[in-house]
Every structure is written in C-alpha cells, then in structure tokens.
Motif scaffolding. Structure first.
Motif, short mmCIF file in Angstrom:
data_model
loop_
_atom_site.label_atom_id
_atom_site.label_comp_id
_atom_site.label_asym_id
_atom_site.label_seq_id
_atom_site.Cartn_x
_atom_site.Cartn_y
_atom_site.Cartn_z
N GLU A 187 -6.72 -2.40 5.63
CA GLU A 187 -7.25 -3.63 5.94
C GLU A 187 -7.65 -4.11 4.70
O GLU A 187 -7.31 -5.21 4.44
N SER A 188 -8.15 -3.31 3.64
CA SER A 188 -8.68 -3.92 2.51
C SER A 188 -7.55 -4.49 1.59
O SER A 188 -7.63 -5.41 0.99
N ASN A 189 -6.51 -4.11 1.77
CA ASN A 189 -5.08 -4.65 0.83
C ASN A 189 -4.94 -5.78 1.24
O ASN A 189 -4.26 -6.73 0.68
N VAL A 190 -4.78 -6.25 2.77
CA VAL A 190 -4.64 -7.55 3.47
C VAL A 190 -5.58 -8.51 2.62
O VAL A 190 -5.16 -9.56 2.23
N HIS A 191 -6.79 -8.10 2.74
CA HIS A 191 -7.73 -9.13 2.00
C HIS A 191 -7.54 -9.31 0.51
O HIS A 191 -7.89 -10.30 -0.23
N ALA A 192 -7.29 -8.30 0.07
CA ALA A 192 -7.48 -8.30 -1.55
C ALA A 192 -6.05 -8.99 -2.03
O ALA A 192 -6.17 -9.32 -3.15
N THR A 201 0.79 -1.26 -0.09
CA THR A 201 0.06 -0.19 0.01
C THR A 201 0.85 1.32 0.10
O THR A 201 2.09 1.30 0.51
N THR A 202 0.48 2.26 -0.41
CA THR A 202 1.21 3.65 -0.31
C THR A 202 1.16 4.17 1.09
O THR A 202 1.74 5.19 1.39
N MET A 258 -2.01 -9.64 11.29
CA MET A 258 -1.72 -8.35 10.79
C MET A 258 -2.40 -7.28 11.63
O MET A 258 -3.59 -7.25 11.69
N ILE A 259 -1.56 -6.05 11.82
CA ILE A 259 -2.23 -4.95 12.52
C ILE A 259 -2.24 -3.60 11.52
O ILE A 259 -1.01 -3.73 10.84
N THR A 260 -3.27 -3.15 11.13
CA THR A 260 -3.26 -2.41 10.17
C THR A 260 -4.16 -1.05 10.43
O THR A 260 -4.94 -1.22 11.22
N ARG A 261 -3.99 0.13 9.79
CA ARG A 261 -4.83 1.23 9.87
C ARG A 261 -6.18 0.68 9.00
O ARG A 261 -5.93 -0.27 8.04
N MET A 262 -7.16 0.99 9.57
CA MET A 262 -8.68 0.38 8.89
C MET A 262 -8.58 0.72 7.47
O MET A 262 -9.17 -0.07 6.68
N MET A 263 -8.40 1.80 7.01
CA MET A 263 -8.19 2.29 5.67
C MET A 263 -7.32 1.14 4.87
O MET A 263 -7.72 0.73 3.74
N LYS A 295 -6.34 -13.29 9.46
CA LYS A 295 -6.44 -12.70 10.68
C LYS A 295 -5.97 -11.20 10.59
O LYS A 295 -4.78 -11.02 10.31
N THR A 296 -6.86 -10.20 10.81
CA THR A 296 -6.56 -8.74 11.00
C THR A 296 -7.07 -8.32 12.05
O THR A 296 -8.04 -8.71 12.61
N ARG A 297 -6.35 -7.22 12.65
CA ARG A 297 -6.70 -6.34 13.87
C ARG A 297 -6.65 -4.88 13.52
O ARG A 297 -5.61 -4.26 13.65
N PRO A 298 -7.54 -4.29 12.68
CA PRO A 298 -7.39 -2.93 12.17
C PRO A 298 -7.63 -1.95 13.48
O PRO A 298 -8.44 -2.16 14.49
N TYR A 299 -6.97 -0.65 13.34
CA TYR A 299 -7.03 0.55 14.17
C TYR A 299 -7.83 1.55 13.42
O TYR A 299 -7.40 1.76 12.35
#
Length: 433
Positions: A75-80, A49-50, A68-73, A86-90
């Motif tokens: 998280e879509s990159n993880v799934h795509a 992601t950029t 993975m821990i990611t910014r919520m914005m 397993k993701t835990r977005p903030y």
C-alpha cells in the motif's frame, strides 16, 4: 485523483490515459474495469513494486474515483508513487478476492457490468473462479486489451523516457563488448554489462542480459552459466536497458578470433535486413508486410541459418518475466494490423544455425514517426566486433588501441545480396604483380 508533480510523467499524462480508458469502457458498455496486469497499473497510475506476484488491482469506474486493492505491504507504493487516493489493503492472513468483493459492494459496483483482465498473469485461475462465484448480482466481461489499446502508441513523454533506457542499454552493451575475450567467463561479461547499465542510470530490467558463447549460442533464451570463452569462438549479446520500467533492446556479436566467411555473410545479411526495414517502416505498413521484408532477406542466405521466431515485437513497459510487449503486437505473417506513429519495436533479424552450430545477432529498436521511423541506437556500430583469439591477447584493447571490426575490412556500400559473396579478405584484388 491527487495532483502531484513527482511522478514519471506530468500529471496531465495520467489524466489523459484514464480519460481515454473510460472512452473505451463506454464503447464496450462497461460500468467499471478491474485492472490487475502490472504493466497496465504502471501505465495508468505510475504504481510499481517487485511484490506484484500478490494480487493487486486498480478499479476504474466509468464516472467515480478509482481505487486500489493491494497487499498491505504494498500500500505504501500507492501513496508514495501514484495519484490514487483510495486504497483497500488486505493483510497476509486476509483474503484478497474477498477484499475486492467487499470493496465493489462498498463503492456501489456489485450489481454493475464489470470488465476484468482474464488473461492477466497475476489474476490466476483459482482467484478468477472464486471471484466469478462470489460476484453474483452483477455481470463480468473479459476486457483484456482495453488498457493495451492505449499503450501500443507511445506519447512524446514516453519516447523521451525510452531514450534514457537506450542510453543504459548502449552503455551496458559497450561494456559487455569490451569485456569479451578468450579466457573470460560469460559471468564476467554479464557482470560488465550490468555494471555499465546501472552506472549509466538504468533500472533493473525485466530480463537480465543474454550472454552466450560458442555452442551455447544455439540454446534459446540462455544466458551466462560460468562457461569460459574459448579462442576462436563468438559471443552473442542481447541487452535490454530499462528506465522507469520502459525498455529498449539490442543484439550484437563479438568474434574472439578470425571472422569466417560464413559469419561475415551473416553480418552483412542482418545489416541489410535492418537497413531495408528501416527504409520501409512507416504508418500504414501492416505487421505482416514488415515481417515479410525482414524474413525474406534473412531467408535468402547460403550459410545454413534461419529466422526461427517473429521478426520483431512491440517494446515499452515491462516487469519480469519478459521485457517485451509482444502480446500487444508482434511482427509476424498473417497479421493485418497497421503501424501507427508512436509505436515502438525491437527488430530482431537474428540468424540461428550459421554453419549449423552458431547463432549470431544484430538488432535495433525503432519508433514509428509521422512519415517513417527513427532508431534509439542511431549511431551504434552494427558490425561484429573482432578481437584476437588467444586468451589474454586482447589486452591491446585496454591500452586505447582500436578494436578490429568487420567494418574495417568491408568495402563501402556493400550490396545486400551476400549469397555466394566472398569475405573481403579472401577476394582477389584484381591487380597484376
């Protein structure tokens, strides 16, 4: 791990990378690692992601499923893009490190021995201080380099992707050379390079091309700033092509006027260095030895030039702000690291300060084989491209007429030693009239 067939590499490639990472973790007595470097995340999962300036991390336990821990914005990159399930977005109003702490507790890692990348660009000091203060029950260890150990030797799949990036780099360089002429701006040359790379299928590189002309070639890591190329000047070009974040790079030089004796000697010296290092690069050679081969040839010149940097660096996965993997391995004196099959290097025998006021370059990207090395730019001409010096005079190059190059006047099998050597056009033929 979610098996899928739409990632950059076959799913089995990522399984191998995770398995080998866990073997290194076991040797270092780590129960889990927290990986935050963007290149390492890409290498392990295909995630990109950029938005990597926001904290993000892959936690890899020794046995259990990574998460993975990611910014919520993001998280879509993880799934795509990735195999991670397993993701835990903030949220943007949330706390990234607090989410990391809570997730470690949730997955039973809060009392374990964890490795983290202390030298990661995007795990800043204030985040690390907070993390170390909040992680009270376990033990933290610096595991910087544990992923890079796998990245330094490229697989056959990675080399294939780098060949695609090389095609983009070459297309960009050829377009840039075509655009070079007196009267055009550095911006126009940069635009031509970018257009060529992207039309050839390249992705955005970690660094945009370097384009400087005349006296601006003496400014390190400068690129276009609107300057107009003047008659008689030279243009320095360095292009890094990219495909799926994998890079290859090359330097070339264009003369908008006559090829001076000094610049001819510089050209021949750099070609000599590339020829010799290519003949010697092989498994077992040390980094220091490789640097010495290049440096000793460049140093032996009588045009006032110097090699003021390392002579090469590992290249591969990269995100801005740099396209190289030099922090993994750089060709410089005093390093006894040994070259291995699959390593890839941008060799840069460039010359700074020809005649005191000009910098020029010819470079190549090599990959180490079982018994030698190969080039990603095998048949790319290395000679300086020489064009008419008057503004607008190079229109002939647009009509299909061949562009003049130094190679057209150089004698075959030119010896490497150029000290005291004359430009071919200024040598006497020896014939009587």
């Amino acid at each position: 791990m979610r098996k899928r067939d739409d990632m950059t590499f076959p799913f089995e490639e990522y399984e191998r990378r995770i398995d080998e990472l866990r073997q290194r973790m076991s040797k270092r007595l780590l129960d889990a690692v927290i990986i935050s470097d963007p290149e390492n995340l890409m290498y392990l999962t295909d995630y990109q992601t950029t938005g990597y300036s926001y904290f993000q991390a892959l936690v890899v336990p020794l046995e259990d499923e990574p998460f993975m821990i990611t910014r919520m914005m993001e998280e879509s990159n993880v799934h795509a893009r990735t195999w991670v399930e397993k993701t835990r977005p903030y949220s943007d109003t949330g706390d990234a490190i607090q989410m990391l702490i809570e997730s470690l507790r949730e997955f039973g890692l809060s009392k374990k021995v964890l490795g983290y990348e202390r030298n990661s660009y995007f795990f800043p000091a204030y985040h690390q201080d907070y993390f170390r203060t909040a992680f009270k029950d376990g033990r933290l260890m610096d595991c910087f380099g544990i992923v890079e150990e796998g990245r330094k030797c490229k697989s056959s799949h990675e080399l294939d992707v780098m060949r695609i990036s090389a095609r983009a780099a070459r297309a960009g360089m050829e377009a840039g050379i075509e655009a070079c002429q007196a009267g055009v701006t550095e911006n126009e040359i940069g635009a031509a390079i970018s257009d060529g790379m992207f039309r050839a299928g390249g992705d955005f590189p970690a660094v945009m091309p370097y384009v400087t002309s005349g006296p601006r070639t003496m400014i390190g890591h400068a690129t276009w700033e609107g300057r107009e190329v003047q008659p008689g000047e030279h243009v320095f070009l360095e292009v890094g092509g990219c495909y799926r974040r994998y890079h290859t790079a090359l330097m070339r030089t264009v003369i908008c006027g006559e090829l001076s004796e000094s610049m001819y000697k510089a050209q021949e010296t750099m070609k000599c260095a590339l020829k010799h290092i290519r003949a010697e690069l092989r498994p077992g050679l040390t980094v220091s030895d490789a640097d010495h081969i290049v440096r000793s040839i460049i140093t032996e010149n009588d045009v006032g030039a110097r090699l003021i940097t390392r002579s090469g660096y590992s290249i591969g996965i990269a995100f801005p702000p740099s396209w190289d993997e030099g922090y993994i391995m750089s060709l410089k004196g005093g390093d006894s690291s040994v070259l291995e099959p699959g390593m890839t290097f941008h060799l840069i025998p460039w010359m700074w300060g020809v005649d005191g006021d000009k910098t020029c370059g010819i470079s190549d990207t090599f990959y180490i084989t079982d018994d030698g090395c190969g080039s990603f730019f095998e048949d790319m001409p290395q000679d300086f491209v020489v064009k008419p010096g008057a503004a607008g005079a190079s229109a002939a190059t647009k009509t299909g007429e061949p562009v003049m190059t130094a190679a057209s006047s150089a004698p075959p099998d030119t010896p490497c030693h150029t000290k005291g050597k004359k430009h071919p056009s200024k040598q006497k033929s020896g014939k009587k009239h």
